[in-house]
Design an enzyme around this catalytic site. Sequence first.
Site, PDB file in Angstrom:
ATOM      1  N   GLU A 134       0.831  -1.144   0.154  1.00  0.00           N
ATOM      2  CA  GLU A 134       0.230  -0.099   0.005  1.00  0.00           C
ATOM      3  C   GLU A 134       0.863   1.352   0.072  1.00  0.00           C
ATOM      4  O   GLU A 134       0.866   1.857   1.022  1.00  0.00           O
ATOM      5  CB  GLU A 134      -0.786  -0.017   1.335  1.00  0.00           C
ATOM      6  CG  GLU A 134      -1.933  -1.085   1.117  1.00  0.00           C
ATOM      7  CD  GLU A 134      -2.713  -1.528   2.297  1.00  0.00           C
ATOM      8  OE1 GLU A 134      -3.257  -2.664   2.375  1.00  0.00           O
ATOM      9  OE2 GLU A 134      -2.345  -1.001   3.381  1.00  0.00           O
TER      10      GLU A 134
ATOM     11  N   GLU B  17      -8.215   4.723   4.884  1.00  0.00           N
ATOM     12  CA  GLU B  17      -7.852   3.648   3.727  1.00  0.00           C
ATOM     13  C   GLU B  17      -8.104   4.556   2.368  1.00  0.00           C
ATOM     14  O   GLU B  17      -9.114   5.501   2.485  1.00  0.00           O
ATOM     15  CB  GLU B  17      -9.036   2.644   3.467  1.00  0.00           C
ATOM     16  CG  GLU B  17      -9.252   1.537   4.790  1.00  0.00           C
ATOM     17  CD  GLU B  17      -8.298   0.476   4.280  1.00  0.00           C
ATOM     18  OE1 GLU B  17      -7.336   0.428   3.351  1.00  0.00           O
ATOM     19  OE2 GLU B  17      -7.873  -0.450   5.519  1.00  0.00           O
TER      20      GLU B  17
HETATM   21 ZN    ZN Z   1      -3.876  -2.427   4.641  1.00  0.00          ZN
END
Ligand code: ZN
Length: 369
Positions: free
Chosen positions: A167, A330
């Site tokens: 990420e 997120e």
């Molecule tokens: Zn994650």
Amino acid sequence: MTLSINAAFDSGNIRVVAIEGDRIDLEIVRDAQSDFYQWFHFRLAGARGRRLTLRILNAAGAAYPFGWPGYKVRASVDRQEWRMVETRYEGGVLSWEWDGDTELAWFAYFAPYTMEMHEALVARTALQPGFAHRELGRSLDGQAIDCLTVGTGAKPVWLYARQHPGESMVEWWMEGALEWLATPFAADLLAKVTFHIVPNMNPDGTRRGHLRTNAAGVNLNREWHAPSAERSPEVLCVRNAMDETGCVFAMDVHGDEAIAANFIAGYEGIASWTEDHGAKFYEFGRRLAAHTPDFQTELGYDKAPPGKANMSMSTNQLAERFGAVSVTLEMPFKDHAPNPDPVHGWSPERSKRLAVSCLETLSGMIDTL
Ligand code: ZN
């Protein structure tokens, strides 16, 4: 010139299956001792003057195959700007064309943030007035777990990211946060808060080109109830440091493969849950959405039922352990659909700006925490 594919570098990941004519067939490599994979990052050489088709044959077996529909591969010819390329996901295969006029091109799941970039971020931040650096511990491969501290206030705030190394947008977020905290705009907040910032919780996974795990194939965000020196020293050293300082507010920064929007997740379902505790989390989300068009509160994860919080996840653990207002942020691999960018999608620059918006929002409500 002969076509060549290479991922033998910091945060690289790809395996060549076959190169036949103008078609390049590839596979993403699994995380060590794990079945997770989705992160890819590789170099193409010998491309000038050709129209090539690149195919990732094992896309359907990736950790989050529902992340592929609507997703576009990022490509760069200078490793500075990463643009989206038209990408298809058909029959379990992810594919795209490339007919650039350069010899070299790089492709990645998202604009990379390598360990070399991490090292440079830590170096220049540690030189800023008011910042202190310490190593909280070491990873299984022996890399440092870096923590940067800034501020003189009584309220301890922890920002930490990249438990899941694929990420990469999260370390761009960290770069934005650290740069803003070094400006005069942060002065009021720094008088009330002491920040402890871990820009990369998983240096081994980052360097190895993993999606989700450390060198032992361990998902660090399932270790917070019982971290160990054998499996998860990265979490153990950070959690021990948190126990020394306490924590009133925390952000754990992530990327989400499937949902095309920025969103936050909280700590519903912890044993000590109260409406008052939860209200501060929801208020942060409301204020952030009002502050920037790059945030929304409609799309997100389902909330855990009462008493069913997963205490191995950091956000729940910190909310329970310290009574902290504890936020999982997120960001998308796709784009922020309510406010899309057709050229870059969700990008490093926007990740950095969102960090500033988060800190400005925190500034506005710090007196309530
Ligand atoms: Zn994650």
